[in-house]
Design an enzyme around this catalytic site. Structure first.
Site, PDB file in Angstrom:
ATOM      1  N   ARG A 147       0.706  -1.281  -0.231  1.00  0.00           N
ATOM      2  CA  ARG A 147      -0.006   0.069   0.131  1.00  0.00           C
ATOM      3  C   ARG A 147       0.937   1.229   0.231  1.00  0.00           C
ATOM      4  O   ARG A 147       1.970   1.423   0.694  1.00  0.00           O
ATOM      5  CB  ARG A 147      -0.916  -0.191   1.195  1.00  0.00           C
ATOM      6  CG  ARG A 147      -2.164   1.025   1.197  1.00  0.00           C
ATOM      7  CD  ARG A 147      -2.587   1.254   2.473  1.00  0.00           C
ATOM      8  NE  ARG A 147      -2.166   2.042   3.756  1.00  0.00           N
ATOM      9  CZ  ARG A 147      -2.831   2.753   4.615  1.00  0.00           C
ATOM     10  NH1 ARG A 147      -3.926   2.268   4.718  1.00  0.00           N
ATOM     11  NH2 ARG A 147      -1.983   3.426   5.496  1.00  0.00           N
ATOM     12  N   TYR A 159      -1.800  11.112   6.135  1.00  0.00           N
ATOM     13  CA  TYR A 159      -2.817  10.382   7.139  1.00  0.00           C
ATOM     14  C   TYR A 159      -2.508   8.770   7.119  1.00  0.00           C
ATOM     15  O   TYR A 159      -2.035   8.212   6.235  1.00  0.00           O
ATOM     16  CB  TYR A 159      -4.337  10.582   6.604  1.00  0.00           C
ATOM     17  CG  TYR A 159      -4.378  10.333   5.525  1.00  0.00           C
ATOM     18  CD1 TYR A 159      -4.763   8.831   4.879  1.00  0.00           C
ATOM     19  CD2 TYR A 159      -4.386  11.032   4.218  1.00  0.00           C
ATOM     20  CE1 TYR A 159      -5.340   8.307   3.492  1.00  0.00           C
ATOM     21  CE2 TYR A 159      -4.853  10.804   2.880  1.00  0.00           C
ATOM     22  CZ  TYR A 159      -5.103   9.322   2.555  1.00  0.00           C
ATOM     23  OH  TYR A 159      -5.443   8.842   1.217  1.00  0.00           O
ATOM     24  N   ASP A 220      -4.941   3.713   0.174  1.00  0.00           N
ATOM     25  CA  ASP A 220      -6.255   4.039   0.836  1.00  0.00           C
ATOM     26  C   ASP A 220      -6.557   5.594   0.712  1.00  0.00           C
ATOM     27  O   ASP A 220      -5.785   6.447   1.216  1.00  0.00           O
ATOM     28  CB  ASP A 220      -5.724   3.814   2.356  1.00  0.00           C
ATOM     29  CG  ASP A 220      -7.036   3.640   3.260  1.00  0.00           C
ATOM     30  OD1 ASP A 220      -8.120   4.141   2.876  1.00  0.00           O
ATOM     31  OD2 ASP A 220      -6.872   3.058   4.318  1.00  0.00           O
ATOM     32  N   HIS A 222      -9.078   6.707   2.215  1.00  0.00           N
ATOM     33  CA  HIS A 222      -9.631   7.092   3.651  1.00  0.00           C
ATOM     34  C   HIS A 222     -10.664   8.062   3.813  1.00  0.00           C
ATOM     35  O   HIS A 222     -10.743   9.029   4.615  1.00  0.00           O
ATOM     36  CB  HIS A 222      -8.413   7.686   4.548  1.00  0.00           C
ATOM     37  CG  HIS A 222      -8.183   6.877   5.766  1.00  0.00           C
ATOM     38  ND1 HIS A 222      -9.016   6.804   6.905  1.00  0.00           N
ATOM     39  CD2 HIS A 222      -7.264   5.857   6.062  1.00  0.00           C
ATOM     40  CE1 HIS A 222      -8.353   6.031   7.850  1.00  0.00           C
ATOM     41  NE2 HIS A 222      -7.582   5.480   7.313  1.00  0.00           N
ATOM     42  N   GLU A 246      -8.894   2.359  -2.120  1.00  0.00           N
ATOM     43  CA  GLU A 246      -9.777   1.822  -0.840  1.00  0.00           C
ATOM     44  C   GLU A 246     -10.416   2.960  -0.437  1.00  0.00           C
ATOM     45  O   GLU A 246     -10.005   4.271  -0.365  1.00  0.00           O
ATOM     46  CB  GLU A 246      -8.726   1.370   0.308  1.00  0.00           C
ATOM     47  CG  GLU A 246      -9.577   0.860   1.620  1.00  0.00           C
ATOM     48  CD  GLU A 246      -8.455   0.608   2.644  1.00  0.00           C
ATOM     49  OE1 GLU A 246      -7.278   0.185   2.202  1.00  0.00           O
ATOM     50  OE2 GLU A 246      -8.842   0.502   3.837  1.00  0.00           O
ATOM     51  N   GLU A 272     -14.313  -1.362   5.898  1.00  0.00           N
ATOM     52  CA  GLU A 272     -13.342  -1.665   7.028  1.00  0.00           C
ATOM     53  C   GLU A 272     -14.363  -0.979   8.258  1.00  0.00           C
ATOM     54  O   GLU A 272     -14.160  -1.328   9.515  1.00  0.00           O
ATOM     55  CB  GLU A 272     -12.186  -1.134   7.175  1.00  0.00           C
ATOM     56  CG  GLU A 272     -12.006   0.550   7.107  1.00  0.00           C
ATOM     57  CD  GLU A 272     -10.399   1.001   7.245  1.00  0.00           C
ATOM     58  OE1 GLU A 272      -9.684   0.511   6.326  1.00  0.00           O
ATOM     59  OE2 GLU A 272     -10.349   2.080   7.788  1.00  0.00           O
ATOM     60  N   ARG A 293     -13.803  -5.294   2.516  1.00  0.00           N
ATOM     61  CA  ARG A 293     -12.912  -4.753   3.626  1.00  0.00           C
ATOM     62  C   ARG A 293     -13.420  -5.275   4.989  1.00  0.00           C
ATOM     63  O   ARG A 293     -12.421  -4.681   5.938  1.00  0.00           O
ATOM     64  CB  ARG A 293     -12.564  -3.338   3.539  1.00  0.00           C
ATOM     65  CG  ARG A 293     -11.762  -2.976   2.299  1.00  0.00           C
ATOM     66  CD  ARG A 293     -10.216  -3.396   2.398  1.00  0.00           C
ATOM     67  NE  ARG A 293      -9.573  -2.489   3.429  1.00  0.00           N
ATOM     68  CZ  ARG A 293      -8.478  -2.939   4.215  1.00  0.00           C
ATOM     69  NH1 ARG A 293      -8.348  -4.121   3.856  1.00  0.00           N
ATOM     70  NH2 ARG A 293      -7.827  -2.046   4.935  1.00  0.00           N
ATOM     71  N   GLU A 349      -4.637  -7.702   4.769  1.00  0.00           N
ATOM     72  CA  GLU A 349      -3.742  -6.527   4.925  1.00  0.00           C
ATOM     73  C   GLU A 349      -3.003  -7.267   6.237  1.00  0.00           C
ATOM     74  O   GLU A 349      -3.594  -7.722   7.144  1.00  0.00           O
ATOM     75  CB  GLU A 349      -4.591  -5.466   5.449  1.00  0.00           C
ATOM     76  CG  GLU A 349      -3.824  -4.154   6.062  1.00  0.00           C
ATOM     77  CD  GLU A 349      -4.889  -3.159   6.488  1.00  0.00           C
ATOM     78  OE1 GLU A 349      -5.996  -3.279   6.857  1.00  0.00           O
ATOM     79  OE2 GLU A 349      -4.442  -1.954   6.479  1.00  0.00           O
ATOM     80  N   TRP A 412     -12.216  11.691   8.261  1.00  0.00           N
ATOM     81  CA  TRP A 412     -11.008  10.878   8.699  1.00  0.00           C
ATOM     82  C   TRP A 412     -10.860   9.606   7.815  1.00  0.00           C
ATOM     83  O   TRP A 412     -12.145   8.891   7.781  1.00  0.00           O
ATOM     84  CB  TRP A 412     -11.185  10.665  10.121  1.00  0.00           C
ATOM     85  CG  TRP A 412     -10.144   9.443  10.487  1.00  0.00           C
ATOM     86  CD1 TRP A 412     -10.461   8.315  11.038  1.00  0.00           C
ATOM     87  CD2 TRP A 412      -8.783   9.173  10.080  1.00  0.00           C
ATOM     88  NE1 TRP A 412      -9.537   7.285  11.098  1.00  0.00           N
ATOM     89  CE2 TRP A 412      -8.419   7.962  10.931  1.00  0.00           C
ATOM     90  CE3 TRP A 412      -7.673  10.179   9.813  1.00  0.00           C
ATOM     91  CZ2 TRP A 412      -6.974   7.464  10.828  1.00  0.00           C
ATOM     92  CZ3 TRP A 412      -6.463   9.829  10.047  1.00  0.00           C
ATOM     93  CH2 TRP A 412      -6.066   8.518  10.187  1.00  0.00           C
TER      94      TRP A 412
END
Ligand code: KDG
Ligand code: MG
Length: 412
Positions: A147, A159, A220, A222, A246, A272, A293, A349, A412
Site C-alpha cells: 500500500r 494520514y 487508501d 480514507h 480503498e 473496514e 474490507r 492486510e 477521517w
C-alpha cells in the site's frame, strides 16, 4: 458442557486491546477480539454489563444460535460497539469448538483452499526518496504487495501511517504501526483534497517507474473524496494498474460508488467500518466494489463475515479483510483461518504487531515468502498470557482527525 466463565481482558502492550476469554465447564478456553480503536471501553462495558451475564451457563456448542440470540434479543441491532462485542463471542466459541475437535479452525471451516494468504504492508514517505526507501524495506521484509501513502506538498500530515506515531507513544518506542495515539485528546491534522488529487497520480507514476509493472500496489483514500473527486482519481490512476483504491468516498453514502464506478476501471475496496452484511448488501448485488474490507472483529465475527463473503463470491467479489494493528492477534488469526478456507480470498492486510504485543499474545501463524498461514495448532492458534497482559494497563488513545485550511472538520 456449558460456559462457566467469560472474562474481559484489557491490555495495552503496544496499543490497547480488548479480549474476551471464555472458559467451559470442562476447562477449555476460547479467545475473541473485541477491540474498537479509540472507543475500547465502550465495548468492555457492553460485554461485562450486558453480554457476559447472558453467557454463563449457556451451551458453548451453539455458535449460530448464540450469535442470533445476542444480535436479535438486544432489539438495538448493529453499530460498532454491539458488533465488536458479538464478534468476540463468536470468535471465542469457534476457538473452543476447533480446540475440542483437535483441529486448526480453518479445517472446521472447510479446509484450506490455498497454501497461504497474499498479504500487503504499508509503505509511506513524505517525499519520493523516503517513499521508495519504505517500499524497498517492505520488499526486503518479504511483502509481495504494498500500500502506498504519501505526503502532499503544503500539508504537514500524512494520514493513517506509522511514522508519525512514534513520538506519541512516549520516548523512542513506537506506538505500533497505526495512527491512534495515546493522550487525552485526538491530535489535529491538516487536509486539502485538491492538493492531494494533484499530487497522487505523479507519485504512482514514479513508483511504477521505479519498481516496475508487476508489484501489486494499493492505496487508501480514507473517505476523503467526494464522489466526483473519487471518479477523477480512479480514472487518473488507471495507467498505474492499482490492485485497489480503498475507501475512496465516505462509507455512509454507498450510492456514491455507483458514480465512481461509471467513470473508472480502477478496482474498488470498501468496508473496514461496516458492521453487517446489510452494509454490503446493495454494493455487492450491484457489483459496485471488487473487495470486501470487513474485519472479523467489526463485522460481528467469523460466522457473519463468512456469509457475507459467500454472498460476494456470487459476483466474483473477493475478500480484502482489514488487518491494521488495531485488529488484535486474535482477530488477525480469525481472519487468517477464514481467508485460508474460503474460495474467493483476495488479499490480507498485515501490518505486524509490536514485540510486547507478541509476548502478550502467543501465536502460531507463519509469515513466509509474502504469505501468511494461521498454523496448525488446534483452534485459532492464539493464547493470552495473563501475567504479561497485566503489565500493561489501558491508556486513553484516539485516532487523529483533520481540518481544512478554513477550520472545517473533514472526514477521517
Ligand atoms: O482504526 C482505524 C484504523 O484501523 C484505520 O485507520 C486503518 O484505514 C486503515 C487501514 O486500511 O488499515
Ligand atoms: Mg483503510
Amino acid at each position: 458442557m456449558t460456559i462457566d466463565k467469560a472474562e474481559v481482558i484489557v491490555t495495552s502492550p503496544n496499543r490497547n486491546f480488548v479480549t474476551l476469554k471464555i472458559t467451559t465447564s470442562d476447562g477449555v478456553t476460547g479467545l475473541g477480539d473485541a477491540t474498537l480503536n479509540g472507543r475500547e471501553l465502550a465495548v468492555v462495558s457492553y460485554l461485562r454489563d450486558h453480554v457476559v451475564p447472558l453467557l454463563i451457563g449457556a451451551d458453548e456448542n451453539r455458535i449460530e444460535d448464540t450469535w442470533q440470540f445476542l444480535y436479535r434479543s438486544a432489539y438495538w441491532r448493529r453499530g460498532p460497539v454491539t458488533m465488536a462485542a458479538i464478534a468476540s463471542v463468536d470468535m471465542a466459541l469457534w476457538d473452543i469448538k476447533a480446540k475440542k475437535a483437535g483441529m486448526p479452525l480453518y479445517q472446521l471451516l472447510g479446509g484450506a483452499s490455498r497454501t497461504g494468504l497474499l498479504a500487503y504492508g504499508h509503505a509511506s514517505g513524505t517525499d519520493l526518496p523516503s517513499l521508495f526507501d519504505s517500499v524497498r524495506d517492505h520488499l526486503e521484509q518479504g511483502y509481495r504487495a504494498i500500500r502506498i501513502q504519501t505526503g502532499v506538498p503544503g500539508l504537514n500530515a500524512i494520514y493513517g501511517i506509522a511514522s508519525q506515531s512514534a513520538a506519541a507513544g512516549g520516548g523512542d518506542e513506537r506506538y505500533d504501526h497505526e495512527p491512534a495515539r495515546r493522550g487525552a485528546k485526538p491530535v489535529e491534522e491538516d487536509w486539502d483534497t485538491r492538493a492531494y488529487l494533484r499530487h497522487l497520480p505523479g507519485v504512482f507514476e514514479a513508483v511504477r517507474n521505479e519498481f516496475g509493472p508487476e508489484l501489486p500496489l494499493l492505496h487508501d483514500g480514507h473517505h476523503r473524496m467526494t464522489p466526483i473527486q473519487a471518479a477523477k482519481l480512479g480514472k487518473e490512476l488507471e495507467p498505474y494498474d492499482l490492485f485497489w483504491l480503498e475507501d475512496c468516498t465516505p462509507a455512509e453514502n454507498q450510492e456514491a460508488l455507483r458514480l465512481v464506478r461509471q467513470h473508472t476501471t480502477t478496482p474498488l475496496a470498501i468496508g473496514e467500518i461496516f458492521n453487517t452484511v446489510w452494509d454490503f448488501k446493495d454494493i455487492i448485488r450491484e457489483q459496485l466494489i471488487d473487495y470486501v474490507r470487513g474485519a472479523v472483529t467489526h463485522m460481528g465475527g467469523i460466522s457473519p463475515l463468512k456469509k457475507t463473503l459467500e454472498y460476494a463470491a456470487m459476483y466474483q467479489i473477493k475478500s480484502g479483510m482489514h488487518g491494521p494493528t488495531d485488529i488484535s492477534p486474535v482477530g488477525m488469526a480469525a481472519a487468517m483461518h477464514l481467508g485460508l478456507s474460503i474460495h474467493n480470498f483476495g488479499i490480507q492486510e498485515y501490518m505486524k504487531h509490536g514485540e510486547r504485543t507478541n509476548q502478550v499474545f502467543q501465536q502460531s501463524f507463519t509469515w513466509q515468502n509474502g504469505l501468511l498461514h494461521p498454523g496448525d495448532a488446534p483452534g485459532l492458534g492464539v493464547e493470552l498470557d495473563l501475567d504479561e497482559a497485566g503489565k500493561y494497563p489501558y491508556e486513553q488513545a484516539y485516532l487523529p482527525y483533520n481540518r481544512l485550511a478554513d477550520g472545517t472538520v473533514h472526514d477521517w
